[in-house]
Design a protein around this motif. Sequence first.
Motif, PDB file in Angstrom:
ATOM      1  N   GLN A  95       0.836  -1.184   0.000  1.00  0.00           N
ATOM      2  CA  GLN A  95       0.000   0.000   0.000  1.00  0.00           C
ATOM      3  C   GLN A  95       0.879   1.245   0.000  1.00  0.00           C
ATOM      4  N   ILE A  96       0.665   2.087  -1.001  1.00  0.00           N
ATOM      5  CA  ILE A  96       1.455   3.313  -1.063  1.00  0.00           C
ATOM      6  C   ILE A  96       0.810   4.333  -0.142  1.00  0.00           C
ATOM      7  N   VAL A  97       1.503   4.671   0.922  1.00  0.00           N
ATOM      8  CA  VAL A  97       0.917   5.559   1.926  1.00  0.00           C
ATOM      9  C   VAL A  97       1.299   7.013   1.710  1.00  0.00           C
ATOM     10  N   GLY A  98       2.281   7.214   0.855  1.00  0.00           N
ATOM     11  CA  GLY A  98       2.647   8.598   0.637  1.00  0.00           C
ATOM     12  C   GLY A  98       3.621   8.715  -0.516  1.00  0.00           C
ATOM     13  N   SER A  99       3.671   9.891  -1.146  1.00  0.00           N
ATOM     14  CA  SER A  99       4.730  10.126  -2.129  1.00  0.00           C
ATOM     15  C   SER A  99       5.219  11.561  -1.970  1.00  0.00           C
ATOM     16  N   SER A 100       6.535  11.708  -1.832  1.00  0.00           N
ATOM     17  CA  SER A 100       7.138  13.020  -1.577  1.00  0.00           C
ATOM     18  C   SER A 100       7.959  13.450  -2.778  1.00  0.00           C
ATOM     19  N   LYS A 101       7.852  14.755  -3.107  1.00  0.00           N
ATOM     20  CA  LYS A 101       8.615  15.289  -4.236  1.00  0.00           C
ATOM     21  C   LYS A 101      10.008  15.742  -3.799  1.00  0.00           C
ATOM     22  N   THR A 102      10.123  16.054  -2.502  1.00  0.00           N
ATOM     23  CA  THR A 102      11.403  16.582  -2.010  1.00  0.00           C
ATOM     24  C   THR A 102      11.800  15.882  -0.721  1.00  0.00           C
ATOM     25  N   ALA A 103      13.060  16.110  -0.341  1.00  0.00           N
ATOM     26  CA  ALA A 103      13.559  15.547   0.916  1.00  0.00           C
ATOM     27  C   ALA A 103      12.799  16.147   2.086  1.00  0.00           C
ATOM     28  N   GLY A 104      12.492  17.454   1.972  1.00  0.00           N
ATOM     29  CA  GLY A 104      11.776  18.143   3.045  1.00  0.00           C
ATOM     30  C   GLY A 104      10.413  17.496   3.282  1.00  0.00           C
TER      31      GLY A 104
ATOM     32  N   GLU B 256       5.477   5.859  10.007  1.00  0.00           N
ATOM     33  CA  GLU B 256       6.594   4.929   9.985  1.00  0.00           C
ATOM     34  C   GLU B 256       6.332   3.856   8.940  1.00  0.00           C
ATOM     35  N   PRO B 257       6.565   4.149   7.645  1.00  0.00           N
ATOM     36  CA  PRO B 257       6.290   3.158   6.600  1.00  0.00           C
ATOM     37  C   PRO B 257       7.244   1.962   6.726  1.00  0.00           C
ATOM     38  N   ASP B 258       6.832   0.840   6.124  1.00  0.00           N
ATOM     39  CA  ASP B 258       7.717  -0.328   6.138  1.00  0.00           C
ATOM     40  C   ASP B 258       8.842  -0.159   5.119  1.00  0.00           C
ATOM     41  N   ILE B 259       8.498   0.490   4.007  1.00  0.00           N
ATOM     42  CA  ILE B 259       9.455   0.625   2.906  1.00  0.00           C
ATOM     43  C   ILE B 259       9.532   2.091   2.461  1.00  0.00           C
ATOM     44  N   ILE B 260      10.766   2.564   2.253  1.00  0.00           N
ATOM     45  CA  ILE B 260      10.924   3.879   1.627  1.00  0.00           C
ATOM     46  C   ILE B 260      11.669   3.664   0.318  1.00  0.00           C
ATOM     47  N   LEU B 261      11.030   4.001  -0.803  1.00  0.00           N
ATOM     48  CA  LEU B 261      11.708   3.947  -2.098  1.00  0.00           C
ATOM     49  C   LEU B 261      12.293   5.335  -2.355  1.00  0.00           C
ATOM     50  N   LEU B 262      13.593   5.405  -2.347  1.00  0.00           N
ATOM     51  CA  LEU B 262      14.254   6.702  -2.267  1.00  0.00           C
ATOM     52  C   LEU B 262      15.083   7.002  -3.516  1.00  0.00           C
ATOM     53  N   ASP B 263      14.691   8.053  -4.208  1.00  0.00           N
ATOM     54  CA  ASP B 263      15.505   8.527  -5.344  1.00  0.00           C
ATOM     55  C   ASP B 263      16.717   9.264  -4.754  1.00  0.00           C
ATOM     56  N   ILE B 264      17.916   9.054  -5.312  1.00  0.00           N
ATOM     57  CA  ILE B 264      19.056   9.731  -4.698  1.00  0.00           C
ATOM     58  C   ILE B 264      19.329  11.111  -5.299  1.00  0.00           C
ATOM     59  N   SER B 265      18.612  11.471  -6.381  1.00  0.00           N
ATOM     60  CA  SER B 265      18.775  12.839  -6.890  1.00  0.00           C
ATOM     61  C   SER B 265      17.521  13.636  -6.598  1.00  0.00           C
ATOM     62  N   LEU B 266      17.583  14.412  -5.548  1.00  0.00           N
ATOM     63  CA  LEU B 266      16.439  15.232  -5.165  1.00  0.00           C
ATOM     64  C   LEU B 266      16.819  16.702  -5.261  1.00  0.00           C
ATOM     65  N   PRO B 267      15.841  17.559  -5.479  1.00  0.00           N
ATOM     66  CA  PRO B 267      16.174  18.968  -5.698  1.00  0.00           C
ATOM     67  C   PRO B 267      16.741  19.662  -4.444  1.00  0.00           C
ATOM     68  N   ASP B 268      16.252  19.272  -3.283  1.00  0.00           N
ATOM     69  CA  ASP B 268      16.653  20.056  -2.108  1.00  0.00           C
ATOM     70  C   ASP B 268      17.738  19.398  -1.257  1.00  0.00           C
ATOM     71  N   MET B 269      17.968  18.124  -1.420  1.00  0.00           N
ATOM     72  CA  MET B 269      19.005  17.483  -0.616  1.00  0.00           C
ATOM     73  C   MET B 269      19.529  16.268  -1.353  1.00  0.00           C
ATOM     74  N   ASP B 270      20.778  15.967  -1.140  1.00  0.00           N
ATOM     75  CA  ASP B 270      21.346  14.782  -1.751  1.00  0.00           C
ATOM     76  C   ASP B 270      20.694  13.539  -1.135  1.00  0.00           C
ATOM     77  N   GLY B 271      20.295  12.582  -1.984  1.00  0.00           N
ATOM     78  CA  GLY B 271      19.592  11.396  -1.516  1.00  0.00           C
ATOM     79  C   GLY B 271      20.373  10.602  -0.481  1.00  0.00           C
TER      80      GLY B 271
ATOM     81  N   GLN C 124      22.472  11.794   1.685  1.00  0.00           N
ATOM     82  CA  GLN C 124      22.366  12.521   2.962  1.00  0.00           C
ATOM     83  C   GLN C 124      21.000  12.280   3.596  1.00  0.00           C
ATOM     84  N   LEU C 125      19.995  12.295   2.742  1.00  0.00           N
ATOM     85  CA  LEU C 125      18.628  12.088   3.247  1.00  0.00           C
ATOM     86  C   LEU C 125      18.518  10.706   3.894  1.00  0.00           C
ATOM     87  N   CYS C 126      19.107   9.715   3.244  1.00  0.00           N
ATOM     88  CA  CYS C 126      19.088   8.352   3.764  1.00  0.00           C
ATOM     89  C   CYS C 126      19.706   8.333   5.171  1.00  0.00           C
ATOM     90  N   GLU C 127      20.840   8.995   5.310  1.00  0.00           N
ATOM     91  CA  GLU C 127      21.538   9.039   6.592  1.00  0.00           C
ATOM     92  C   GLU C 127      20.652   9.714   7.650  1.00  0.00           C
TER      93      GLU C 127
END
Lengths: 212, 668
Positions: free
Chosen positions: A31-40, A50-65, A67-70
């Motif tokens: 179940q997709i509970v959310g989709s974010s355009k930016t790191a913010g 607290e989702p079970d899975i985060i599918l994370l693009d590493i090129s985001l406009p506001d923060m390096d992916g 760094q966001l992961c960390e």
Amino acid sequence: MNAVTKILIVDDHPLVRDGIQTMLKDEPSFQIVGSSKTAGEALDFLESEEPDIILLDISLPDMDGLQLCEKIRMKNKYSKIIGLTSTNEAGIITGLLQRGGNGYVLKNMERSELLESIRTVLKNKVYLSAAANDKVLEQFQSGKPNDNSIVLTRREKEILLLLADGLKGPQIAEKLFLSPLTVETHRKNLLRKFNAHSVQLLLKIARNNGLL
Amino acid sequence: MKLCIGSVLLLWLICLSGMQISAQPISKHYLDSLVHLANNPKPDSNSLHAYIQMYRYFFDRGFYDSALKYASHALPLAQIIGNGKSLGQMYHRIGMSYTNLSNYDSAASFLKKALTHAHASQDTLLEVGCYNSFAYVYNYQSDYTTSIEYLLKAVHLIDASESPAIKNMLPQTYSSISYNFLSQKQFVKAIEYAKKALLIKGYPHENRYRVMLHLNAFDAYIKQKDISTSKKHLDSAIAINQSINNVILSAMVANNEGFYYQTIQDFSRANKAYLKSYQLNKSIGNRLLQSEAANNVADLYLKTKNYDEAEQYALEANAIGRELKLYQVVADTYDVLKKNASRQEDYKAALSYAELNKIYADSALNEEMHRITLSLESKYQNQQKEREIAALTITNAQNELEVMRRNRFLIAGGMGASAALIILGLFYRNSRQKNLLAEQDRKYQQEQIKFLERQQQVVSLQSMINGQEAERTRIAKDLHDGLGGLFSTVKMYFSTLQHETPMLKENDLFQKSYSIVDTASIEVRRIAHNMMPEVLMKLGLVNAVKDLCDNISAGKLMTVSLEVHGMNKRLNATTEIMLFRIIQELLNNVIKHAQATEVIIQFIRESERLSVIVEDNGQGFNTMETDDQNHSGIATIQSRVNYLNGKMSIDSEKNVGTTIMMDFLINE
């Protein structure tokens, strides 16, 4: 695992978000509970969810992916993070895993691959897509064993021996037909590599390491 | 610029003492016949004599290596054939050769043996000679007090002797004492002994010594700023010198004349005098003095704004100086070359000369410091002995008068004070050295500022290259996120479509489209990566180079290892990209041309300094060949290195490998 798996998609590309949603729509347990355009946006979302899975693009406009992961990992130990990128560079792959990522999938994936990656990380295993897997293997297999020993260049070896003979910079330069400046750089490099502040100490360490 | 007048005088002393022994000139032809004689299969007293003659020939001409060789050859002969006297003389000769070769330990041990034989055979002349030679050994090590002690022993023997040959040694001994005082900067004492010696008349080579004594006096007076008296002595030296025909002496006089005119700031006459000294020294092949004179000439030409000449002489002095390891001369000449280069606005050369100047000045300073430390050590040890003796005396006197006790405090206080003085002196020297280094650093930084200012002028070129890389970054990002994302999404849809409509698996056209989209997305990724690797942007240079190394190593043709020190902080983006391109280019060259099996890439950063080395074990290439394929690659790299204000040097050896070394200053 019968419970519903909650998924957050973080990607600034609307088409990609749509694509992922399309691939997952036939899987009732996902179940997709959310989709974010930016790191913010993603961080805001994670404040309350607290989702079970985060599918994370590493090129985001506001923060390096990476760094966001960390950053996510510092607060949230639970969610499994899967990097979702178009690059297949070993440094990025290991970089993501070092920062708390659980999987790495290239964006031009098959549907089956995405599903497999989610299922794998849910079992507390690391998932790498085939191409990423090859890259990481390459890095491990090609690199020399990492035993922290100091590798000396040919010139450094020569200069170390001459320093041990008590020769000074200009004398070494003359002997090796090098410019004194070059010798000076090699000498400074040797000191830095051995963390020595004097030639005496350098020679001592070199002897202790069997280099002399 | 430091003037080398001191060392010139000293050498003169040694030359003179050599000539004292051998008056007759020897031609090259005669030398050949001597070699023949000496090589007699059955050595006799003639061979011994021949060896001695050859020793003199080389000693007088300053070839101390050869002099030592022949004296050493003669030693076993002297042990068999000669008496104790000639053996003692042989030891003395070997000791003098070692002195001039700066091997003072060996010199002292041979002179000691000579002295023992001189005592045993009651050879007072040799004994006086030995004391004089010991004086040189200590003078060269800057221990002037001990040097004077030995000379006073010689004076004592001379005074007690009736022999005219021994009496004739007095002016030479006085002259040496005077010189030692001069070295100690005790100018009054130096003048006193020079004048004492000048009063003596009627001994061999009198005029030679008089010239030298006048020069000693000249030196002492000019350093006391008594210009008019110094001029009188200089004039006397010039006048006497004209009556005799001695090239070394004339060169000496000319050098002192140059120093005089330089002091009174008459640079054109000073230059003339130094030029004369230079030519004379060149004519007799004394390269050491020739180099020092050329150094002085270059400095004066610079002062009089004759830049081309200045450079010419500086280069000559520099070449000889490097050959003979005259660090101060080399440092001085680099200074002249640096000034010249910055006048011609060649700041790059100027910077490199400034660095060379610093290195050699450091070497010279180190040698000087080493000598000072040695002499301080020996002085300290003497002090220690005196202290022990004093302490013993005090214990004995302890139960005696109250006055004695007070004396003891005085002595102890005095000793404490003198020890404190020594320590203070050490601190002073230490801090002075630090100041000197700080001063050098400051100059060096000024050079760099100038250099960077110059670089500002090519800022348009830089922004062009900058723009190019910025463009690449932008395109790479667009490819990745834009086109790459589109292809990926199409593939996602295809993949889902195929899942929903299983019969599409059998549809050829669909499968073709599917695979083309896949290929296209991989292709986009490849192009974007070549444009600008993501890892370089996100994780920095070291990680990017590591990926590069691993990529190449994975091909199994060669192993590329990476050594990294002090690179924890990232450099600015432009620098990282540029360095990455340089490494990429260099590795391409290695792969294409070097046939290497191992490559080391090394990054070492220490504060502002960044040293980058790429070394391979390939076939090497001739760095002089300009039409080589290698070279075009190198030129591209060189321009990138220039862009970063760096310096690159290539050190390649056939069938051993190539080391490319780049140095950068990182200022953020």
